[in-house]
Design an enzyme around this catalytic site. Structure first.
Site, PDB file in Angstrom:
ATOM      1  N   ASN A  82      20.068 -55.215  99.912  1.00 14.72           N
ATOM      2  CA  ASN A  82      20.758 -54.032 100.445  1.00 14.72           C
ATOM      3  C   ASN A  82      19.806 -53.215 101.285  1.00 14.72           C
ATOM      4  O   ASN A  82      18.649 -53.075 100.931  1.00 14.72           O
ATOM      5  CB  ASN A  82      21.136 -53.071  99.292  1.00 14.72           C
ATOM      6  N   ARG A 139      26.247 -57.884  95.606  1.00 14.77           N
ATOM      7  CA  ARG A 139      25.131 -58.831  95.649  1.00 14.77           C
ATOM      8  C   ARG A 139      25.262 -59.948  94.613  1.00 14.77           C
ATOM      9  O   ARG A 139      25.080 -61.121  94.950  1.00 14.77           O
ATOM     10  CB  ARG A 139      23.797 -58.081  95.523  1.00 14.77           C
TER      11      ARG A 139
END
Ligand code: ZN
Ligand code: ZN
Ligand code: FE
Length: 753
Positions: free
Chosen positions: A37, A19
């Site tokens: 996520n 990320r």
């Protein structure tokens, strides 16, 4: 013109800094949107100029973080929205279709640099980590992988750590195990009576001194404790061997860098790359002429298992240490599972270790070090555990949810979901009660973690294996898979060879056969789910059954008795009264099960050459035999293969007679061993040729414990390839019994579909 894309990425993408990486790329291309996520995928929405969006996708595919692996990326254009910025938003738990659990990673270069930088606030802090490195699978309690779902939830981040954790510009943005000296775990040194001695840096400095002085120190690592000792010190290594009840089984060692390893072993470029990989496995290397470790480390063997440091603590221990090789063997007694909690360590290792270097970070899962080796530049796995597990293996069709319980030795279990098969960490020898208990724990742990509801179970054909009995108790449709078929299926499954006609060569220790005999020298003809036994080694007797695996002279005597009757042609190096009992057993067919096992044939030959008469671990005779085989000899004993009742039988009498004749003529053991190894290769070639002529099959699978023998593997690979065969070895699945559960699950899935 502005556009907006929705991007969904599957793969190894959690716990690897994915990320923050997306954030950085999006920011650099002036894109707006967000990333988050779920349990199984990374979801991204990005908005900006079309060219920048294209560059975004390109960058994500081409330059992901080092430990990430993109299995699939899908994107579609969606309506524009009005985000102000690019953001990382909270993880969302939903019912996952694909589950990727992050695996444990070795400490990264950036963290090592900080570890040894006196200006850095984590200078010499043994739990330094970042989004690219550190423990994962071993500390996860639940998914998704967020700090509160790991054992790091025991520690509250300090302000400095929290600031990094929340700042997408840092290397520790959402690094879940993020910690520092102020707020994170600490190391503690105790003596064997659990008296506290020192903590933190003092503990590590003292530990180094203790190791230099010859002490055995139990050191807590990622997936459990290691027992560490000076690998040059005969007294320490011998004491460790005795107290661990280890027999002659070789110890793995850790060395600080490639240069040190090259001083004592040969390292190819592939082996070097493997040693340095994020998985950091133990790599089996050939000892060099300058090998000078204690003779008790890997007695009588040509190979030595070596790994590099993989935690910050390992690096700290080797810093200025006067020794450059430490034994780093799993912290356990004999065949028990590796110990992982501090209490367990004190209880089980107090009679082995003089000191304990523990810490207060809980280990959720026991995971041993992985072991790999190379045969002609191809990497093969002996033990698949830390660094590899739980990365699944993909098959090209949808599987029912199921579970396979493997064999008995080197046990692993496997679980299927969608088109993925997850192999568990190494569990061990299920004859050991604690290992069996651990198997049951792993079973329920993985069911929960992967949210699997099994619709069927697969297990071995052996009626007495604890894994079989446990499988039967689950009251689910049960499919029993013959051991050596599972060995072959593990290769077919890992390489997606379902639609090919195959010759499956399974040379192995013993496994329960479909005719009730112990198999282990088998040739199968395989088409899809249809595996037919077409050739095998001639049966011979194992007086006493399993005991013959230890007292290998029983096998040698059985072979001599079979082909020479009462006139044993050599001086048999075992006391006559012992031999008399075996004689009686053979004559009266008392407890003398028959086998076609190549592994047991190796045992018998190692006894005939008087290399060993009583082994201390499975395969010891074969390993010594391999170690002495002269690589210069190209001649072979002549293989005789006859067709009997529709099967091809590899006759043993000519082999045994030839070996005895060579012994009588004082041919060197090195030469006899080489001719025997070459004979094994000749069998494979000859039978493969017969089967190719009869069935037009050109693809050969080699699998089973015997193929851990690199002398055979290297030769047979080149011979078969030269003769126009395609040779297949297991990919990412252990070549020994660690791969059985995968093979069972794969073949069972084909059989029920
Ligand atoms: Zn790092
Ligand atoms: Zn902190
Ligand atoms: Fe096996």
């Amino acid at each position: 013109m502005q556009k907006r894309l929705q991007v969904v990425i599957e793969g190894v993408i959690q716990g690897v800094g994915f990320r923050p990486f997306i954030y950085k790329v999006a920011k650099s291309l002036d894109l707006k949107g967000f990333v988050f996520n779920t349990s199984d995928v990374v979801n991204i929405e990005v908005q900006g100029e079309e060219e920048n969006l294209n560059n975004f996708i390109k960058e994500v595919i081409e330059n992901p973080p080092p430990a990430a692996k993109i299995a699939k990326i899908e994107y579609a254009e969606i309506h524009l929205k009005d985000d102000e910025d690019f953001q990382i938003t909270n993880s969302v738990v939903k019912n996952p279709s694909r589950i990727y659990i992050p695996k444990d990673l070795c400490v990264c270069k950036d963290c090592i640099n900080e570890l040894f930088d006196p200006e850095n606030r984590r200078y010499l802090y043994p739990f330094i980590n970042c989004t690219n490195c550190g423990p994962r699978y071993s500390i996860i309690e639940h998914l998704p992988y967020d700090r509160e779902n790991t054992t790091m939830s025991d520690f509250q981040m300090c302000n400095d750590c929290l600031e990094e954790y929340n700042n997408p510009q840092t290397r520790r943005y959402h690094a879940e195990p993020n910690a520092c000296e102020k707020c994170g775990p600490e190391v503690l040194l105790f003596d064997s009576s659990e008296n506290f001695i020192a903590s933190s840096k003092d503990a590590i400095e003292l530990c180094k001194k203790l190791l230099e002085e010859g002490n055995i120190v139990a050191i807590k690592g990622i997936g459990g404790f290691h027992l560490a000792a000076n690998a040059y010190n005969d007294e320490s290594v011998f004491r460790l061997r005795q107290s661990k009840k280890r027999g002659n089984e070789p110890f793995a060692i850790m060395m600080p860098d490639i240069e040190s390893i090259k001083e004592i072993a040969y390292v190819s470029s592939e082996e070097k790359e493997e040693l340095l990989s994020v998985e950091r496995p133990i790599v089996l290397l050939e000892k060099s002429d300058n090998y000078n470790l204690s003779e008790f480390v890997a007695p009588k063997l040509k190979k030595i298992g070596i790994m590099l440091p993989y935690t910050p603590l390992h690096y700290l221990i080797f810093q200025n240490l006067k020794i450059n090789a430490l034994i780093m063997t799993s912290g356990n007694v004999h065949d028990e599972p590796i110990v992982s909690s501090n209490d367990e360590a004190f209880e089980k290792l107090k009679n082995i270790a003089n000191y304990f270097l523990t810490n207060n970070r809980r280990i959720r899962r026991k995971i041993d070090d992985s072991v790999v080796f190379f045969a002609l530049d191809e990497r093969l796995i002996q033990r698949r555990s830390r660094g590899f597990v739980p990365e699944p293996i993909e098959v090209p069709f949808k599987l029912k949810e199921g579970i396979a319980f493997g064999g008995e030795l080197k046990n692993t279990i496997s679980l299927s979901k969608n088109n993925l098969i997850y192999i568990s960490q190494h569990i061990g020898d299920l004859k050991n009660k604690d290992s069996f208990e651990y198997m049951k724990w792993v079973y329920s742990d993985l069911l929960e973690l992967l949210s699997i509801k099994p619709e069927f179970v697969a297990c071995d054909l052996h009626p007495d294996y604890l894994s079989t009995i446990f499988s039967e108790s689950l009251n689910l449709p049960l499919i029993k898979i013959q051991h050596h078929k599972a060995h072959i299926a593990s290769v077919a499954g890992s390489l997606n060879l379902k639609d090919k006609s195959l010759i499956g060569v399974s040379f192995d220790g013993v496994g329960f056969g479909e005719d009730g005999n112990s198999w282990g020298g088998e040739f199968f003809l395989c088409n899809g789910k249809d595996y037919k036994r077409v050739a095998h080694l001639e049966y011979f007797e194992l007086p006493g059954g399993d005991i013959a695996t230890k007292e290998v002279w029983r096998i040698a005597y059985s072979l001599l008795r079979k082909y020479f009757g009462c006139n044993i042609p050599i001086n048999f190096p075992v006391e006559p009264d012992k031999v008399q009992i075996i004689d009686f057993m053979l004559k009266n067919k008392m407890n003398t099960p028959t086998t076609s096992s190549i592994g047991r044939l190796f045992d018998g030959v190692s006894s005939l050459l008087d290399l060993i008469q009583t082994t201390t671990f499975e395969g010891e005779g074969a390993m010594i035999l391999e170690s002495i085989a002269s690589p210069l000899i190209t001649t072979s004993y002549e293989p005789i293969i006859l067709k009997e009742n529709g099967e091809f039988i590899i006759k043993l009498e000519p082999l045994i007679t030839d070996i005895i004749s060579d012994i009588k003529y004082n041919i060197s053991k090195e030469e006899i061993s080489a001719k025997f190894h070459n004979y094994i290769c000749s069998i494979i070639l000859k039978v493969s040729n017969i089967l190719r002529d009869a069935y037009s099959v050109e693809d050969v699978i080699l699998s089973g414990g015997v193929f851990q023998n690199v002398y055979i593997l290297n030769r047979i690979k080149s011979i078969l390839t030269e003769e126009g065969f395609n040779v297949h070895l297991p990919k990412d699945v252990p070549i020994n019994d660690g791969g059985i559960s995968f093979g069972q699950l794969y073949l069972a899935s084909l059989l029920i579909s």
